[in-house]
Write a protein that holds these residues in place. Structure first.
Motif, PDB file in Angstrom:
ATOM      1  N   VAL A  63      -0.416   5.064  -5.928  1.00  0.00           N
ATOM      2  CA  VAL A  63      -0.741   3.647  -6.105  1.00  0.00           C
ATOM      3  C   VAL A  63       0.526   2.806  -6.156  1.00  0.00           C
ATOM      4  CG1 VAL A  63      -1.691   1.964  -7.730  1.00  0.00           C
ATOM      5  CG2 VAL A  63      -2.960   4.053  -7.206  1.00  0.00           C
ATOM      6  N   ASN A  64       1.541   3.253  -6.903  1.00  0.00           N
ATOM      7  CA  ASN A  64       2.801   2.509  -7.001  1.00  0.00           C
ATOM      8  C   ASN A  64       3.493   2.378  -5.652  1.00  0.00           C
ATOM      9  OD1 ASN A  64       2.538   2.076  -9.763  1.00  0.00           O
ATOM     10  ND2 ASN A  64       3.594   3.977 -10.308  1.00  0.00           N
ATOM     11  N   LEU A  65       3.506   3.472  -4.854  1.00  0.00           N
ATOM     12  CA  LEU A  65       4.134   3.427  -3.527  1.00  0.00           C
ATOM     13  C   LEU A  65       3.406   2.455  -2.608  1.00  0.00           C
ATOM     14  CD1 LEU A  65       4.975   7.203  -2.910  1.00  0.00           C
ATOM     15  CD2 LEU A  65       6.604   5.323  -3.158  1.00  0.00           C
ATOM     16  N   LEU A  66       2.085   2.460  -2.646  1.00  0.00           N
ATOM     17  CA  LEU A  66       1.320   1.539  -1.799  1.00  0.00           C
ATOM     18  C   LEU A  66       1.540   0.089  -2.232  1.00  0.00           C
ATOM     19  CD1 LEU A  66      -1.992   3.547  -1.344  1.00  0.00           C
ATOM     20  CD2 LEU A  66      -0.366   2.935   0.445  1.00  0.00           C
ATOM     21  N   LYS A  67       1.659  -0.150  -3.527  1.00  0.00           N
ATOM     22  CA  LYS A  67       1.942  -1.511  -3.987  1.00  0.00           C
ATOM     23  C   LYS A  67       3.323  -1.960  -3.523  1.00  0.00           C
ATOM     24  CE  LYS A  67      -1.113  -1.649  -8.040  1.00  0.00           C
ATOM     25  NZ  LYS A  67      -1.203  -1.742  -9.512  1.00  0.00           N
ATOM     26  N   GLN A  68       4.311  -1.024  -3.556  1.00  0.00           N
ATOM     27  CA  GLN A  68       5.640  -1.346  -3.022  1.00  0.00           C
ATOM     28  C   GLN A  68       5.555  -1.635  -1.526  1.00  0.00           C
ATOM     29  OE1 GLN A  68       8.884   1.367  -4.124  1.00  0.00           O
ATOM     30  NE2 GLN A  68       7.615   2.106  -5.796  1.00  0.00           N
ATOM     31  N   ASP A  69       4.786  -0.812  -0.822  1.00  0.00           N
ATOM     32  CA  ASP A  69       4.591  -1.005   0.617  1.00  0.00           C
ATOM     33  C   ASP A  69       4.033  -2.401   0.891  1.00  0.00           C
ATOM     34  OD1 ASP A  69       4.025  -0.842   3.284  1.00  0.00           O
ATOM     35  OD2 ASP A  69       2.689   0.879   3.150  1.00  0.00           O
ATOM     36  N   ILE A  70       3.001  -2.792   0.136  1.00  0.00           N
ATOM     37  CA  ILE A  70       2.372  -4.098   0.339  1.00  0.00           C
ATOM     38  C   ILE A  70       3.341  -5.229   0.007  1.00  0.00           C
ATOM     39  CG2 ILE A  70       0.558  -5.629  -0.515  1.00  0.00           C
ATOM     40  CD1 ILE A  70      -1.168  -3.076  -0.920  1.00  0.00           C
ATOM     41  N   ALA A  71       4.068  -5.090  -1.106  1.00  0.00           N
ATOM     42  CA  ALA A  71       5.021  -6.127  -1.512  1.00  0.00           C
ATOM     43  C   ALA A  71       6.124  -6.287  -0.469  1.00  0.00           C
ATOM     44  CB  ALA A  71       5.623  -5.772  -2.871  1.00  0.00           C
ATOM     45  N   TYR A  72       6.615  -5.153   0.022  1.00  0.00           N
ATOM     46  CA  TYR A  72       7.679  -5.183   1.035  1.00  0.00           C
ATOM     47  C   TYR A  72       7.162  -5.804   2.333  1.00  0.00           C
ATOM     48  CZ  TYR A  72      12.249  -3.526   2.621  1.00  0.00           C
ATOM     49  OH  TYR A  72      13.540  -3.452   3.041  1.00  0.00           O
ATOM     50  N   SER A  73       5.923  -5.449   2.718  1.00  0.00           N
ATOM     51  CA  SER A  73       5.329  -5.993   3.939  1.00  0.00           C
ATOM     52  C   SER A  73       5.119  -7.503   3.821  1.00  0.00           C
ATOM     53  CB  SER A  73       3.991  -5.293   4.231  1.00  0.00           C
ATOM     54  OG  SER A  73       4.174  -3.917   4.435  1.00  0.00           O
ATOM     55  N   GLN A  74       4.716  -7.965   2.621  1.00  0.00           N
ATOM     56  CA  GLN A  74       4.532  -9.405   2.412  1.00  0.00           C
ATOM     57  C   GLN A  74       5.873 -10.141   2.474  1.00  0.00           C
ATOM     58  OE1 GLN A  74       2.514  -9.391  -1.344  1.00  0.00           O
ATOM     59  NE2 GLN A  74       0.458  -9.322  -0.432  1.00  0.00           N
ATOM     60  N   LYS A  75       6.897  -9.513   1.907  1.00  0.00           N
ATOM     61  CA  LYS A  75       8.219 -10.144   1.886  1.00  0.00           C
ATOM     62  C   LYS A  75       8.758 -10.361   3.287  1.00  0.00           C
ATOM     63  CE  LYS A  75      12.929  -9.434   0.166  1.00  0.00           C
ATOM     64  NZ  LYS A  75      13.827  -8.550  -0.611  1.00  0.00           N
ATOM     65  N   PHE A  76       8.588  -9.376   4.158  1.00  0.00           N
ATOM     66  CA  PHE A  76       9.117  -9.470   5.522  1.00  0.00           C
ATOM     67  C   PHE A  76       8.042  -9.837   6.550  1.00  0.00           C
ATOM     68  CE2 PHE A  76      12.175  -6.834   3.271  1.00  0.00           C
ATOM     69  CZ  PHE A  76      13.379  -7.388   3.680  1.00  0.00           C
TER      70      PHE A  76
ATOM     71  N   VAL B 127      10.381  -2.541   8.818  1.00  0.00           N
ATOM     72  CA  VAL B 127       9.037  -2.096   9.209  1.00  0.00           C
ATOM     73  C   VAL B 127       8.876  -0.597   8.966  1.00  0.00           C
ATOM     74  CG1 VAL B 127       7.413  -1.860  11.120  1.00  0.00           C
ATOM     75  CG2 VAL B 127       8.809  -3.924  10.909  1.00  0.00           C
ATOM     76  N   ARG B 128       9.850   0.189   9.410  1.00  0.00           N
ATOM     77  CA  ARG B 128       9.759   1.646   9.253  1.00  0.00           C
ATOM     78  C   ARG B 128       9.786   2.034   7.774  1.00  0.00           C
ATOM     79  NH1 ARG B 128       7.055   4.735  11.429  1.00  0.00           N
ATOM     80  NH2 ARG B 128       7.628   3.535  13.282  1.00  0.00           N
ATOM     81  N   TYR B 129      10.632   1.339   6.984  1.00  0.00           N
ATOM     82  CA  TYR B 129      10.719   1.662   5.561  1.00  0.00           C
ATOM     83  C   TYR B 129       9.364   1.454   4.873  1.00  0.00           C
ATOM     84  CZ  TYR B 129      12.028   1.346   0.641  1.00  0.00           C
ATOM     85  OH  TYR B 129      12.086   1.525  -0.714  1.00  0.00           O
ATOM     86  N   ALA B 130       8.717   0.330   5.198  1.00  0.00           N
ATOM     87  CA  ALA B 130       7.413   0.047   4.586  1.00  0.00           C
ATOM     88  C   ALA B 130       6.386   1.098   4.986  1.00  0.00           C
ATOM     89  CB  ALA B 130       6.933  -1.345   5.007  1.00  0.00           C
ATOM     90  N   LYS B 131       6.402   1.510   6.254  1.00  0.00           N
ATOM     91  CA  LYS B 131       5.437   2.513   6.717  1.00  0.00           C
ATOM     92  C   LYS B 131       5.655   3.864   6.050  1.00  0.00           C
ATOM     93  CE  LYS B 131       4.443   0.510  11.251  1.00  0.00           C
ATOM     94  NZ  LYS B 131       4.541   0.687  12.717  1.00  0.00           N
ATOM     95  N   VAL B 132       6.914   4.229   5.850  1.00  0.00           N
ATOM     96  CA  VAL B 132       7.209   5.507   5.195  1.00  0.00           C
ATOM     97  C   VAL B 132       6.671   5.514   3.773  1.00  0.00           C
ATOM     98  CG1 VAL B 132       9.057   7.001   4.350  1.00  0.00           C
ATOM     99  CG2 VAL B 132       9.213   6.029   6.626  1.00  0.00           C
ATOM    100  N   LEU B 133       6.781   4.390   3.071  1.00  0.00           N
ATOM    101  CA  LEU B 133       6.244   4.316   1.708  1.00  0.00           C
ATOM    102  C   LEU B 133       4.746   4.617   1.704  1.00  0.00           C
ATOM    103  CD1 LEU B 133       8.052   1.129   0.299  1.00  0.00           C
ATOM    104  CD2 LEU B 133       8.540   3.523  -0.250  1.00  0.00           C
ATOM    105  N   GLY B 134       4.025   4.038   2.676  1.00  0.00           N
ATOM    106  CA  GLY B 134       2.591   4.291   2.760  1.00  0.00           C
ATOM    107  C   GLY B 134       2.275   5.742   3.080  1.00  0.00           C
ATOM    108  N   ASP B 135       3.055   6.353   3.994  1.00  0.00           N
ATOM    109  CA  ASP B 135       2.821   7.754   4.355  1.00  0.00           C
ATOM    110  C   ASP B 135       3.104   8.683   3.166  1.00  0.00           C
ATOM    111  OD1 ASP B 135       2.088   7.051   6.880  1.00  0.00           O
ATOM    112  OD2 ASP B 135       4.067   7.338   7.756  1.00  0.00           O
ATOM    113  N   LYS B 136       4.142   8.379   2.399  1.00  0.00           N
ATOM    114  CA  LYS B 136       4.449   9.205   1.228  1.00  0.00           C
ATOM    115  C   LYS B 136       3.348   9.069   0.170  1.00  0.00           C
ATOM    116  CE  LYS B 136       8.778   9.523  -0.156  1.00  0.00           C
ATOM    117  NZ  LYS B 136      10.147   9.181  -0.571  1.00  0.00           N
ATOM    118  N   ALA B 137       2.745   7.891   0.112  1.00  0.00           N
ATOM    119  CA  ALA B 137       1.646   7.694  -0.834  1.00  0.00           C
ATOM    120  C   ALA B 137       0.482   8.635  -0.527  1.00  0.00           C
ATOM    121  CB  ALA B 137       1.166   6.244  -0.787  1.00  0.00           C
ATOM    122  N   LEU B 138       0.213   8.856   0.763  1.00  0.00           N
ATOM    123  CA  LEU B 138      -0.857   9.773   1.151  1.00  0.00           C
ATOM    124  C   LEU B 138      -0.572  11.191   0.665  1.00  0.00           C
ATOM    125  CD1 LEU B 138      -1.582   8.581   4.804  1.00  0.00           C
ATOM    126  CD2 LEU B 138      -2.979   8.206   2.774  1.00  0.00           C
ATOM    127  N   ILE B 139       0.701  11.585   0.719  1.00  0.00           N
ATOM    128  CA  ILE B 139       1.072  12.933   0.273  1.00  0.00           C
ATOM    129  C   ILE B 139       0.876  13.062  -1.238  1.00  0.00           C
ATOM    130  CG2 ILE B 139       3.002  14.549   0.013  1.00  0.00           C
ATOM    131  CD1 ILE B 139       4.033  13.629   2.690  1.00  0.00           C
TER     132      ILE B 139
END
Length: 420
Positions: free
Chosen positions: A102-115, A79-91
């Motif tokens: 965009v790539n980080l948010l897509k990774q965030d979404i893919a990771y969130s869907q997986k878990f 959960v924390r790993y996925a959230k960090v990806l989204g926060d880094k995307a904002l930066i």
């Protein structure tokens, strides 16, 4: 006596929630006491990174988000790993590196869907849709919003996110009036629901600030009491040592006097009795100081229990449901300060309506605006009189004067109230 790590972290979360500048210091202090990697420490590192980001310190923000990401991977906190990806995307978006964001948010979404972390998937999808809108990729944004809307519609406490999804969908419309009407009806229903359940955001934030100040003052008081207890303890120990040394010196002096001068038996007996009396007093003082030290230890333990009680009370308080706006303000709108807070939040939630009123009716006074804003919230005359601290007749007369002042434009006012 040093406050525990949980206290620094607790105050840090409160101040981070209300965007207080002191949050960074409290969160950093809490990290000093977290010796082992944990989900909690990864969360605090993430919060520190977000504090720096809010302060526009991109370098430090990325540094702490990298540390949070590394710790989340180390302990397997998905959960924390996925959230960090989204926060880094904002930066990266802030820095203008849209592709990386965009790539980080897509990774965030893919990771969130997986878990199956639906909440984080929803938040990341909304952020990604906003970026796609900025770069005019409307088709991609529409697909992403469909999925985000599905998640947001599953739980009542996602209604705020659902509102954001609908607002973004409205931005994608190309003259489809029927679809726009449906979305605006949904948005109106959500606004009414959120108004009833969420309460006044500004007043809630003010309440957090009041609670934070209260906890800070109580913490200072407890620190002062603990420091005073430490000082009393040290003074007691010094007095105890001085008493023992004085007694030892007196005893040594007496022995030397007896050995060297060989005084008369009567004089020796008199000196011996005096010495025994001094030892008795010293023993009494020692017992008294020992008892005092025990009492101080009890006081310190009591203060520590009180500090834990403060923390438990705040945690309980933060979980309580907030009553609706009208109940929160009930008998307090009559003060200028609380009316100003209400007005700011009203303008925030109904900015289009408020701007339309000011633009079309520049002659309105503050007293007229009060009646109009409460009318917008569908309050009856009795409810208005209660909130404003006046009689029902006074409210009716205010409406009559308003109708007279606006004349032919009075009907236009109510059209704006119903539409906006």
């Amino acid at each position: 006596m040093i406050l525990p790590a949980e206290t620094f972290q607790f105050f840090g979360w409160i101040m981070f929630t209300v965007e207080d500048e002191s949050a960074l210091d409290f969160l950093k202090k809490s990290m000093q006491y977290m010796k082992k990697p944990s989900s909690e420490s990864a969360s605090v590192l993430n919060a520190i990174g977000n504090c720096y980001f809010k302060n526009k310190d991109i370098t430090n923000a990325m540094h702490y988000l990298d540390k949070s990401e590394a710790m989340a991977l180390k302990i397997g906190d998905s959960v924390r790993y996925a959230k960090v990806l989204g926060d880094k995307a904002l930066i990266y978006e802030k820095k203008g590196n849209i592709n990386t964001a965009v790539n980080l948010l897509k990774q965030d979404i893919a990771y969130s869907q997986k878990f199956k972390i639906e909440k984080n998937e929803m938040y990341a999808s909304i952020l990604l849709a906003k970026i796609q809108l900025k770069i005019n990729n409307k088709n991609e944004a529409e697909k992403i919003l469909e999925r985000a809307g599905e998640i947001a519609g599953t739980k009542s406490y996602y209604r705020s996110s659902l509102k954001e999804v609908i607002e973004l969908k409205l931005m994608l419309l190309n003259g489809n009036l029927q679809k726009e009407l449906i979305l605006r009806r949904q948005l109106k229903q959500l606004d009414e629901y959120l108004l009833k359940t969420n309460g006044n955001t500004v007043l809630r934030r003010s309440n957090w600030l009041i609670q934070k100040n209260k906890y800070e003052n109580e913490t200072k008081q407890i620190r002062s009491q603990l420091e005073q207890g430490e000082r009393i303890r040290n003074i007691s120990i010094l007095i105890l040592i001085s008493t023992i040394l004085s007694s030892a010196i007196a005893y040594t002096f007496l022995v030397k006097r007896l050995d060297t001068k060989r005084v008369k038996v009567e004089e020796y007996e008199s000196d011996r009795l005096i010495f025994e009396e001094k030892l008795k007093d010293a023993s009494s003082n020692i017992d008294s100081y020992a008892e005092d030290l025990q009492n101080k230890d009890k006081q310190i333990l009591s203060l520590e229990d009180e500090l834990e009680g403060i923390k438990s009370f705040a945690a309980k308080q933060s979980e309580e449901d907030k009553s609706k706006l009208q109940e929160m303000l009930s008998s307090h709108l009559v003060t200028d300060e609380n009316w100003s807070a209400f007005k700011r939040e009203f303008i925030n939630q109904y900015s289009d309506f408020y701007n339309a009123i000011i633009e079309n009716f520049p002659q309105l006074k503050e007293s007229n605006l009060r009646i109009i804003m409460l009318q917008k919230l569908n309050l009856n005359n009795y409810e208005m009189s209660t909130l404003l601290g006046v009689t029902v007749d006074a409210v009716k007369k205010s409406k009559q004067r308003l109708k007279k002042k606006l004349g032919d434009k009075y009907e236009l006012l109510f059209e704006i109230i119903e539409y906006k």
